[in-house]
Design a protein around this motif. Structure first.
Motif, mmCIF file in Angstrom:
data_model
loop_
_atom_site.group_PDB
_atom_site.id
_atom_site.type_symbol
_atom_site.label_atom_id
_atom_site.label_comp_id
_atom_site.label_asym_id
_atom_site.label_seq_id
_atom_site.Cartn_x
_atom_site.Cartn_y
_atom_site.Cartn_z
ATOM 1 N N ASP A 108 0.947 -19.280 -13.987
ATOM 2 C CA ASP A 108 1.111 -19.983 -15.262
ATOM 3 C C ASP A 108 1.511 -21.426 -15.015
ATOM 4 O O ASP A 108 2.522 -21.692 -14.368
ATOM 5 N N ASP A 109 0.738 -22.356 -15.557
ATOM 6 C CA ASP A 109 1.044 -23.776 -15.437
ATOM 7 C C ASP A 109 1.466 -24.364 -16.785
ATOM 8 O O ASP A 109 0.896 -24.002 -17.830
ATOM 9 N N ALA A 110 2.425 -25.257 -16.741
ATOM 10 C CA ALA A 110 2.687 -26.179 -17.849
ATOM 11 C C ALA A 110 2.210 -27.538 -17.369
ATOM 12 O O ALA A 110 2.633 -28.019 -16.313
ATOM 13 N N VAL A 111 1.305 -28.158 -18.119
ATOM 14 C CA VAL A 111 0.751 -29.454 -17.734
ATOM 15 C C VAL A 111 1.223 -30.495 -18.752
ATOM 16 O O VAL A 111 0.912 -30.393 -19.943
ATOM 17 N N PHE A 112 1.973 -31.471 -18.263
ATOM 18 C CA PHE A 112 2.569 -32.505 -19.105
ATOM 19 C C PHE A 112 1.855 -33.837 -18.924
ATOM 20 O O PHE A 112 1.416 -34.178 -17.822
ATOM 21 N N THR A 158 0.461 -28.726 -22.413
ATOM 22 C CA THR A 158 -0.401 -27.592 -22.692
ATOM 23 C C THR A 158 -0.143 -26.503 -21.669
ATOM 24 O O THR A 158 0.495 -26.732 -20.636
ATOM 25 N N ARG A 159 -0.644 -25.324 -21.965
ATOM 26 C CA ARG A 159 -0.541 -24.196 -21.033
ATOM 27 C C ARG A 159 -1.919 -23.901 -20.458
ATOM 28 O O ARG A 159 -2.890 -23.705 -21.207
ATOM 29 N N VAL A 189 4.298 -24.981 -12.084
ATOM 30 C CA VAL A 189 4.195 -23.524 -12.197
ATOM 31 C C VAL A 189 5.492 -22.987 -12.808
ATOM 32 O O VAL A 189 6.587 -23.322 -12.363
ATOM 33 N N LEU A 190 5.353 -22.183 -13.838
ATOM 34 C CA LEU A 190 6.504 -21.536 -14.478
ATOM 35 C C LEU A 190 6.343 -20.016 -14.413
ATOM 36 O O LEU A 190 5.234 -19.509 -14.600
ATOM 37 N N PRO A 191 7.427 -19.278 -14.147
ATOM 38 C CA PRO A 191 8.796 -19.755 -13.973
ATOM 39 C C PRO A 191 8.953 -20.630 -12.741
ATOM 40 O O PRO A 191 8.275 -20.425 -11.731
#
Length: 329
Positions: free
Chosen positions: A311-315, A293-294, A243-245
């Motif tokens: 908001d997720d950043a998925v790596f 991806t977002r 989760v970002l931030p």
């Protein structure tokens, strides 16, 4: 004695209040409560007819020029798909069940002094999460619909709802979870449950998923190191959602506290934090980014909101060979 009687009286008064509210709303028990008919009609229309693509496009938007040059080619553009729409429709429907939502609210109030929020959700069977769909999962890992791996480990699997999106691609599925009620849900799904301090197994897992756990973990640096050692050499991959931030905190009983280990993530925007994580934090932990991806991290709502979103950043990460060379030297 008098104090105890007062506490008992307050508790009884609270129960009477809830029962009165339920009786006053008895006409809604067999029907769906609609907070705003116009708002609900618009919501259903957007999800069903495709207007959600424009309405919710910010959930998936990435300003590529703000990503680091090395990270930019690794970004995969995602979109709202049918599984995401189905989750939103289901959440919208559940939020309108007034009797059920009042029950959830009452039980949460009663249990919150003694049980964590996660365990309350496990007891009540609510709080379903959505991180990605099956198609989005396959796009990230670049696998086909009939691809089969040997072993998947889902760390902090919750009730197993997200695990179920991935499980058909693996012969063996392992999971960890701290919350006892959530562990009951995982057992019902026939996943192999491992202890949170006993899952480490060098070179054992084809894929390890660590979804929205890193910011809720007491020792994130140690966790990343253990994950790296537990992946199958060469082909093993880590699926990491953050989760970002990035705002780390750890749930201990009914309280939240700072983690023991500090994972440093810089940047004021989603793109800047993704870049810093890719080039600094994750690289330092011995991982190389293959794709990112977002995606929206969705949770079913309550009587006040149809759903909640972060908001997720998925790596997709692979162990770095350069890191192995440094360790050998």
């Amino acid at each position: 004695m008098y104090c105890q009687q007062m506490k008992t009286a307050v508790f009884i008064a609270w129960i009477v209040f809830y029962v009165s509210a339920l009786l006053a709303l008895r006409r809604m028990w067999t029907g769906k409560y609609v907070r705003s008919p116009l708002a609900r009609a618009l919501f259903v229309s957007m999800v069903n007819e495709g207007d959600a693509t424009e309405q919710f496009q910010e959930w998936y938007h990435c300003c590529l020029v703000k990503l680091g040059e090395d990270v930019r080619p690794l970004f995969l553009q995602s979109y709202m798909d049918q599984d995401t729409k189905a989750f939103l429709r289901q959440s919208e429907e559940k939020s309108g069940w007034m009797f059920t939502q009042l029950y959830y609210s009452f039980m949460s109030t009663v249990l919150s002094p003694i049980v964590s929020r996660t365990s309350i959700n496990g007891f009540l069977g609510r709080g379903a999460m959505f991180v990605f769909s099956g198609d989005q999962f396959r796009q990230l890992l670049q696998i086909s619909s009939d691809w089969q791996g040997d072993r998947l480990l889902d760390l902090g699997a919750g009730d197993g709802g997200v695990t179920a999106v991935m499980d058909k691609h693996f012969k063996e599925v392992y999971a960890t979870e701290v919350s006892t009620p959530m562990r009951w849900h995982l057992q019902k799904k026939n996943y192999t449950l491992l202890e949170v301090d006993g899952w480490q197994n060098p070179g054992f897992y084809d894929v390890i998923s660590c979804l929205n756990l890193l910011d809720r973990c007491d020792e994130p640096l140690t966790l990343l190191a253990d994950i790296r050692r537990s992946l199958v050499p060469g082909t093993g991959r880590l699926l990491l959602a953050v989760v970002l931030p990035f705002q780390p905190s750890v749930e201990v009983g009914r309280k939240w506290q700072w983690p023991k280990e500090y994972l440093k993530v810089k940047g004021k925007t989603w793109e800047k934090q993704v870049t810093h994580m890719s080039k600094r934090a994750l690289q330092k932990a011995g991982f190389e980014v293959e794709a990112v991806t977002r995606l929206p991290y969705l949770c079913e709502g309550d009587m006040y909101h149809d759903y909640y979103v972060l908001d997720d950043a998925v790596f997709v990460l692979k162990p770095s060979e350069a890191h192995d060379t440094e360790l050998d030297s």
